[in-house]
Design a protein around this motif. Structure first.
Motif, PDB file in Angstrom:
ATOM      1  N   THR A 276       0.959  -0.914  -0.116  1.00 41.57           N
ATOM      2  CA  THR A 276       0.385   0.118  -0.134  1.00 41.57           C
ATOM      3  C   THR A 276       1.054   1.023  -0.226  1.00 41.57           C
ATOM      4  O   THR A 276       0.300   2.367  -0.901  1.00 41.57           O
ATOM      5  N   SER A 277       2.043   1.323   1.159  1.00 43.91           N
ATOM      6  CA  SER A 277       2.755   2.475   0.639  1.00 43.91           C
ATOM      7  C   SER A 277       3.557   2.703  -0.669  1.00 43.91           C
ATOM      8  O   SER A 277       3.576   3.372  -0.531  1.00 43.91           O
ATOM      9  N   VAL A 278       3.634   1.977  -1.635  1.00 39.52           N
ATOM     10  CA  VAL A 278       4.078   1.700  -2.981  1.00 39.52           C
ATOM     11  C   VAL A 278       3.286   2.272  -3.467  1.00 39.52           C
ATOM     12  O   VAL A 278       3.123   3.105  -4.513  1.00 39.52           O
ATOM     13  N   PHE A 279       1.881   2.056  -3.857  1.00 43.53           N
ATOM     14  CA  PHE A 279       0.844   1.429  -5.473  1.00 43.53           C
ATOM     15  C   PHE A 279      -0.395   2.087  -4.555  1.00 43.53           C
ATOM     16  O   PHE A 279      -0.951   3.057  -5.818  1.00 43.53           O
ATOM     17  N   MET A 280      -0.405   2.309  -3.455  1.00 41.16           N
ATOM     18  CA  MET A 280      -2.458   2.338  -2.680  1.00 41.16           C
ATOM     19  C   MET A 280      -1.696   3.884  -2.491  1.00 41.16           C
ATOM     20  O   MET A 280      -2.656   5.076  -3.259  1.00 41.16           O
ATOM     21  N   ALA A 281      -0.818   4.466  -1.936  1.00 43.81           N
ATOM     22  CA  ALA A 281      -0.565   6.109  -1.058  1.00 43.81           C
ATOM     23  C   ALA A 281      -1.205   6.849  -2.101  1.00 43.81           C
ATOM     24  O   ALA A 281      -1.758   7.590  -2.609  1.00 43.81           O
ATOM     25  N   PRO A 282      -0.089   6.595  -3.565  1.00 44.16           N
ATOM     26  CA  PRO A 282       0.032   7.693  -4.552  1.00 44.16           C
ATOM     27  C   PRO A 282      -1.498   7.895  -4.741  1.00 44.16           C
ATOM     28  O   PRO A 282      -1.879   8.839  -5.383  1.00 44.16           O
ATOM     29  N   LYS A 283      -1.904   7.022  -5.763  1.00 42.32           N
ATOM     30  CA  LYS A 283      -3.428   7.152  -5.973  1.00 42.32           C
ATOM     31  C   LYS A 283      -4.248   7.847  -4.832  1.00 42.32           C
ATOM     32  O   LYS A 283      -5.475   8.501  -5.545  1.00 42.32           O
ATOM     33  N   LEU A 284      -4.527   7.276  -3.997  1.00 44.06           N
ATOM     34  CA  LEU A 284      -5.328   8.268  -3.000  1.00 44.06           C
ATOM     35  C   LEU A 284      -4.984   9.413  -2.910  1.00 44.06           C
ATOM     36  O   LEU A 284      -5.923  10.429  -2.715  1.00 44.06           O
ATOM     37  N   SER A 285      -3.901  10.201  -2.359  1.00 45.16           N
ATOM     38  CA  SER A 285      -3.230  11.151  -2.920  1.00 45.16           C
ATOM     39  C   SER A 285      -4.049  11.728  -4.025  1.00 45.16           C
ATOM     40  O   SER A 285      -4.099  12.778  -4.113  1.00 45.16           O
ATOM     41  N   GLU A 286      -3.770  11.499  -4.954  1.00 43.56           N
ATOM     42  CA  GLU A 286      -4.042  11.806  -7.008  1.00 43.56           C
ATOM     43  C   GLU A 286      -5.541  12.252  -6.419  1.00 43.56           C
ATOM     44  O   GLU A 286      -5.988  12.913  -7.299  1.00 43.56           O
ATOM     45  N   TRP A 287      -6.636  11.622  -6.391  1.00 46.41           N
ATOM     46  CA  TRP A 287      -8.127  11.020  -6.683  1.00 46.41           C
ATOM     47  C   TRP A 287      -8.596  11.951  -5.003  1.00 46.41           C
ATOM     48  O   TRP A 287      -9.326  13.276  -5.611  1.00 46.41           O
ATOM     49  N   PHE A 288      -7.531  11.881  -3.391  1.00 45.34           N
ATOM     50  CA  PHE A 288      -8.415  12.602  -2.858  1.00 45.34           C
ATOM     51  C   PHE A 288      -7.896  13.610  -2.029  1.00 45.34           C
ATOM     52  O   PHE A 288      -8.668  14.661  -1.016  1.00 45.34           O
ATOM     53  N   GLY A 289      -6.598  13.564  -2.872  1.00 45.21           N
ATOM     54  CA  GLY A 289      -5.378  14.935  -1.487  1.00 45.21           C
ATOM     55  C   GLY A 289      -5.038  14.448  -0.211  1.00 45.21           C
ATOM     56  O   GLY A 289      -5.831  13.341  -0.479  1.00 45.21           O
ATOM     57  N   THR A 290      -3.726  14.896  -0.349  1.00 45.97           N
ATOM     58  CA  THR A 290      -2.733  13.649   0.847  1.00 45.97           C
ATOM     59  C   THR A 290      -3.042  14.003   2.815  1.00 45.97           C
ATOM     60  O   THR A 290      -3.859  13.093   3.209  1.00 45.97           O
ATOM     61  N   ILE A 291      -3.944  15.131   2.698  1.00 45.25           N
ATOM     62  CA  ILE A 291      -5.039  14.941   4.568  1.00 45.25           C
ATOM     63  C   ILE A 291      -6.303  14.383   4.212  1.00 45.25           C
ATOM     64  O   ILE A 291      -6.228  13.966   5.291  1.00 45.25           O
TER      65      ILE A 291
END
Length: 414
Positions: A276-291
């Motif tokens: 998740t740290s490599v593949f999922m986190a960047p997508k979540l940040s891109e879709w919903f924002g980091t915060i």
């Protein structure tokens, strides 16, 4: 709203990321891979010890709260030592600071393997924490500084090393621990020797120009915390780490598994953390924002801790919750680390030191507190209290949202 210095800082970081985002995650200089592989071995040390916590309690006639002090002393020394990592690394250089950290870890873990009392072991784990502080803080800034693919991808690479190390470590720790609780300590020392040789050979003596930093002082991390954004993330991480280390240091006592069983549970936890740290986190940040993504992961983690508190005596629930927590923690670790690196207009190594000082304070208080709460009340209370601290971290971020929102302008999805 972001302040004027933060606005200029965001623009500068966006330009920097734009200039490097064409380089792929796997297209890195040899020095980055040297640090990457040494980091895997270093983080194997954390997972190696986890499966043997109940065995140490039994064989050294120690209470659960005394055994959790192995994490408390480790994190407390790490927290304080983080304040001096910048001073040391800017004088010794990246390579020799990393090698010094590895040597200290090897020496104290080997001594731990030959110790005969819980208090001696607790003290030696503190020494281990000093070595880990030198290595961890320098490894993060080294990978970010030496990478040619931008901050976001460099941090993902660093988090991948953490995940790989943490996932493989428990499996090896369970295997060695089944022979003797001393095995994992001696195993760490051996692995650190391998890491030392690899880093010594592969990492060049000369440091690229973009990694050279002016000498820092002991006061720099405290000055960095004057930036409200960095202070917010640091305090939030201290609160969140209360839940993190409650799970890591106390969950092994309630699962009712042997060393091999605990090794496999934390293997699953670590694999999900790495993926998740490599593949999922960047997508979540891109879709919903980091915060927003960070707060969502923390809320879900708090709910998992609540479930562990309600069904503490139901073995499969606790095991499933621990493994699933790996996915949430993997996402959150990448999100919050990237946010910290982009939070304030200070040197990344200084930002890392200031942030790590605060977060490891939470990691130092939580393990012993969890053990004591279980002894005074019952085994469920530590998880409920841990969940409460994680939820407070979410509220704290949300209340201070205007001070940290600018990190979404840089993002993680490069």
């Amino acid at each position: 709203m972001s302040s004027k210095p933060e606005s200029k800082f965001v623009a500068s970081r966006q330009l920097s990321e734009a200039n490097t985002e064409k380089a792929g995650l796997l297209t890195q200089p040899k020095a980055v891979w040297a640090v990457f592989f040494a980091s895997i071995i270093a983080f194997m040390g954390l997972g190696l010890v986890d499966p043997i916590l109940p065995a140490i309690a039994d064989q050294l006639n120690a209470s659960h709260s005394e055994v959790t002090l192995l994490f408390t002393s480790y994190n407390a020394v790490m927290a304080v030592a983080m304040l001096i990592t910048g001073v040391i690394s800017t004088r010794l250089g990246i390579k020799w600071t990393l090698l010094s950290g590895i040597v200290i870890i090897a020496v104290f873990s080997a001594l731990g393997g030959f110790s005969n009392g819980i208090w001696t072991l607790v003290g030696l784990r503190g020494g281990w924490g000093l070595g880990n502080a030198l290595f961890v803080a320098t490894a993060l800034s080294a990978i970010v500084s030496l990478s040619n693919s931008g901050t976001a991808k460099a941090i993902i690479l660093y988090e991948a090393a953490i995940g790989l190390g943490i996932s493989v470590g428990p499996l090896l720790g369970g295997w060695l621990g089944a022979m003797s609780w001393r095995g994992p300590f001696l195993g760490v020392a051996t692995l650190m020797i391998i890491a030392f040789i690899g880093l010594f050979i592969l990492m060049p003596k000369s440091t690229p120009q973009n990694a050279v930093k002016a000498r820092t002082s002991l006061l720099d991390p405290f000055r960095a915390l004057k930036h409200r954004s960095l202070l917010v993330f640091g305090i939030a991480a201290a609160l969140y780490n209360f839940g993190f280390f409650t799970l890591l240091a106390y969950a092994p006592f309630v699962m009712g598994l042997d060393e091999h069983g605990l090794g496999f549970v934390f293997l699953g936890w670590g694999i999900l953390l790495a993926v998740t740290s490599v593949f999922m986190a960047p997508k979540l940040s891109e879709w919903f924002g980091t915060i927003k993504s960070m707060c969502t992961m923390l809320i879900l983690f708090a709910l998992l801790l609540v479930a562990m508190g309600i069904w503490t005596s139901t073995q499969w629930v606790v095991i499933a919750a621990v493994i699933l927590a790996g996915a949430l923690l993997g996402n959150n670790n990448t999100l919050i680390t990237t946010a910290v690196m982009n939070a304030a207009p200070v040197e990344r190594s200084t930002a890392s030191a200031a942030y790590s000082f605060l977060r490891f304070i939470g990691g130092a208080i939580a393990p012993f507190t969890a053990g004591k709460l279980a002894e005074i009340y019952n085994p469920s209370i530590p998880f409920i209290v841990g969940a409460g601290f994680v939820l407070v971290s979410v509220l704290f971020i949300w209340v201070n949202k205007q001070h940290v929102q600018h990190v979404d302008d840089i993002g993680l999805g490069h």
